[in-house]
Design a protein around this motif. Structure first.
Motif, PDB file in Angstrom:
ATOM      1  N   VAL A 134       0.860  -1.185   0.000  1.00 33.47           N
ATOM      2  CA  VAL A 134       0.000   0.000   0.000  1.00 33.47           C
ATOM      3  C   VAL A 134       0.891   1.228   0.000  1.00 33.47           C
ATOM      4  CG1 VAL A 134      -1.858   1.237   1.174  1.00 33.47           C
ATOM      5  CG2 VAL A 134      -1.699  -1.256   1.396  1.00 33.47           C
ATOM      6  N   PHE A 155      -1.924  -1.154  -3.785  1.00 31.56           N
ATOM      7  CA  PHE A 155      -2.972  -0.142  -3.665  1.00 31.56           C
ATOM      8  C   PHE A 155      -2.287   1.220  -3.594  1.00 31.56           C
ATOM      9  CE2 PHE A 155      -4.927  -4.013  -2.181  1.00 31.56           C
ATOM     10  CZ  PHE A 155      -6.213  -3.945  -2.696  1.00 31.56           C
ATOM     11  N   THR A 157      -2.737   5.005  -3.045  1.00 31.93           N
ATOM     12  CA  THR A 157      -3.792   5.789  -2.401  1.00 31.93           C
ATOM     13  C   THR A 157      -3.407   7.246  -2.210  1.00 31.93           C
ATOM     14  OG1 THR A 157      -3.078   5.425  -0.093  1.00 31.93           O
ATOM     15  CG2 THR A 157      -4.404   3.688  -1.126  1.00 31.93           C
ATOM     16  N   TRP A 208     -13.662   1.829  -2.142  1.00 28.10           N
ATOM     17  CA  TRP A 208     -13.164   0.531  -1.668  1.00 28.10           C
ATOM     18  C   TRP A 208     -14.275  -0.508  -1.642  1.00 28.10           C
ATOM     19  CZ3 TRP A 208      -8.031  -0.160  -0.234  1.00 28.10           C
ATOM     20  CH2 TRP A 208      -7.261   1.010  -0.077  1.00 28.10           C
ATOM     21  N   GLU A 212     -11.229  -5.600  -0.717  1.00 25.78           N
ATOM     22  CA  GLU A 212      -9.991  -4.824  -0.830  1.00 25.78           C
ATOM     23  C   GLU A 212      -9.485  -4.384   0.533  1.00 25.78           C
ATOM     24  OE1 GLU A 212     -10.883  -2.938  -5.272  1.00 25.78           O
ATOM     25  OE2 GLU A 212     -11.197  -1.721  -3.467  1.00 25.78           O
ATOM     26  N   VAL A 216      -5.859  -5.108   2.188  1.00 21.19           N
ATOM     27  CA  VAL A 216      -4.960  -4.101   2.735  1.00 21.19           C
ATOM     28  C   VAL A 216      -4.593  -4.431   4.179  1.00 21.19           C
ATOM     29  CG1 VAL A 216      -4.850  -1.697   3.516  1.00 21.19           C
ATOM     30  CG2 VAL A 216      -5.616  -2.220   1.195  1.00 21.19           C
ATOM     31  N   ALA A 219      -1.813  -6.721   4.200  1.00 21.22           N
ATOM     32  CA  ALA A 219      -0.610  -6.314   3.458  1.00 21.22           C
ATOM     33  C   ALA A 219       0.609  -6.370   4.354  1.00 21.22           C
ATOM     34  CB  ALA A 219      -0.788  -4.908   2.894  1.00 21.22           C
ATOM     35  N   MET A 244      -3.923   0.359  10.487  1.00 24.50           N
ATOM     36  CA  MET A 244      -3.505  -0.574   9.445  1.00 24.50           C
ATOM     37  C   MET A 244      -2.470  -1.565   9.949  1.00 24.50           C
ATOM     38  SD  MET A 244      -3.043   1.425   5.845  1.00 24.50           S
ATOM     39  CE  MET A 244      -4.450   1.896   4.842  1.00 24.50           C
TER      40      MET A 244
END
Length: 323
Positions: A134, A155, A157, A208, A212, A216, A219, A244
Motif C-alpha cells: 500500500v 494499492f 492511495t 473501496w 480490498e 490491505v 498487506a 492498518m
C-alpha cells in the motif's frame, strides 16, 4: 457543500514548486510529462537465460566449458564480464506548481529516494516479490508503479479526485512495466476519515470494497514519501497507520521525508518542526519503532535528480499491547 477542515483552508492559496521538473519549458505551469530512467543489474540467472535460451543443457552453458586449466594444470580464473543492466523508463505526468493542498500533483525528492530504495531491494532480493503493498499519499504514484513489477498487488492511495485522476493516468501510461500477475488499484484514502471505510456502497471510481480492505489489512509492505509537512496531517497519518499496522504484525513501513527548515519566532532559530513532530512518534508510548536507513549504501538508480543532504528514509514497525 463539502465542509473544509483547517488544513484545507490554510493550504488553499499558498503556492509551492518542487525542484523536480525535468525538461520543462520556462514559465510552463500546466501538467507536464517527465520521463525518469532507471537501471537495474540483471541477476545471474537472467544472464544465463540470455546465453542459454530455453536449453540449460546447451554445451555453451555447461560448467565444463567455463572452467579451464592452463598447460601446467592450473585453474584459469574466468574474469567477470561487464555487468548487464535492464533499463526502464517511467513516464510521470505532474504539475510544476500547486497549492499546498495539491502537492500530490508534483514529483518530490523524497519520492525519488524511496523509488531508489524499492529498486535496490528488487535488484538484490525477492523481498518485495508477491507482496501486497500500500502506498499512502502516493501523489503521482511513481513508487507504486515501480513495485508493481514484482508485487502481487499494490494499492496506490491519496486524497482528492484531481490527484487520483492524475495518478490513474500515470498507472495507465506505465502499465507495460507491471508484472503479469500484479493487481494495481488507485483508491481514495483520506487520513482524516475513519479507517477502514464505513461505506462500501459507493459507486465512485476510487471507492473501496470490503474484499480490498481485507487485502490491505493483510498487506506486509507500506510505502510513503514526502508526507511530513503539516503536524495536523502527520497526526492523521499516524492514526491511520496504527489501525492498518495492528492488523498484521509483520507490516513494515518505508517512509521517505525531506526535512524542511523555517525560521521560528518561538525558537528564534531555523528549525525543522515538522521533522521533530515526526520523531515524537518514535516512542514506546506510541508504539512505533524505526531506524534511519543509511542512504550512502543505496545506489542512485533513478538518474534525473540530486539527493541533497536533507532527505531521510525510515524503516518502521508498530507494536501495541492491544489493537
Amino acid at each position: 457543500m463539502e465542509k473544509r477542515n483547517s488544513v484545507d483552508i490554510a493550504m488553499e492559496d499558498s503556492k509551492v514548486m518542487s525542484e523536480v521538473h525535468l525538461g520543462c519549458p520556462p514559465n510552463f505551469s500546466g501538467p507536464y510529462v517527465s520521463r525518469f530512467t532507471f537501471h537495474l543489474p540483471l541477476p545471474e540467472d537472467e544472464h544465463l537465460q540470455k546465453r542459454c535460451g530455453d536449453d540449460p543443457e546447451n554445451e555453451s552453458c555447461s560448467f565444463q566449458k567455463i572452467v579451464k586449466v592452463d598447460e601446467d594444470g592450473d585453474l584459469i580464473v574466468a574474469r567477470r564480464t561487464k555487468q548487464s543492466y535492464y533499463t526502464g523508463v517511467v513516464s510521470i505526468q505532474h504539475n510544476i506548481t500547486s497549492s499546498i493542498s495539491r502537492v500530490g500533483l508534483q514529483v518530490w525528492k523524497a519520492e525519488l529516494i524511496l523509488a531508489d530504495y524499492v529498486l535496490h531491494k528488487m535488484s538484490l532480493s525477492t523481498a518485495f516479490n508477491n507482496v501486497v503493498a500500500v502506498e499512502l499519499g502516493a501523489g503521482t504514484g511513481l513508487v507504486g508503479i515501480l513495485i508493481a513489477r514484482v508485487a502481487k498487488a499494490i494499492f496506490i492511495t491519496d486524497h482528492g479526485v484531481e490527484i487520483l485522476d492524475n495518478c490513474a493516468r500515470n498507472v495507465y501510461f506505465n502499465s507495460g512495466l507491471f508484472g503479469s500477475e500484479c493487481s494495481v488499484k488507485v483508491r481514495e484514502l483520506d487520513w482524516q476519515k475513519p479507517w477502514p471505510p464505513m461505506d462500501f456502497n459507493s459507486t465512485g471510481r476510487y471507492s473501496w470494497t470490503s474484499t480490498e480492505v481485507e487485502e490491505v489489512n493483510g498487506a506486509s509492505v507500506l510505502l510513503a514519501a514526502d508526507v511530513i509537512y503539516s503536524d495536523e496531517l502527520t497526526d492523521a497519518l499516524f492514526s491511520v497507520l496504527q489501525k492498518m499496522m495492528c492488523q498484521h504484525s509483520e507490516k513494515v513501513l518505508y517512509l521517505a521525508l525531506e526535512k524542511r527548515y523555517n525560521f521560528s519566532l518561538d525558537d528564534l532559530d531555523v528549525v525543522a518542526n515538522g521533522y521533530s513532530h515526526f520523531l515524537s512518534y518514535m516512542t514506546d508510548s506510541k508504539g512505533f519503532t524505526g531506524k534511519c536507513i543509511n542512504l550512502s549504501e543505496i545506489p542512485q538508480y533513478v538518474r534525473e535528480y540530486q539527493r541533497g543532504n536533507d532527505v531521510e528514509l525510515w524503516e518502521m514497525k508498530y507494536v501495541a499491547p492491544k489493537c
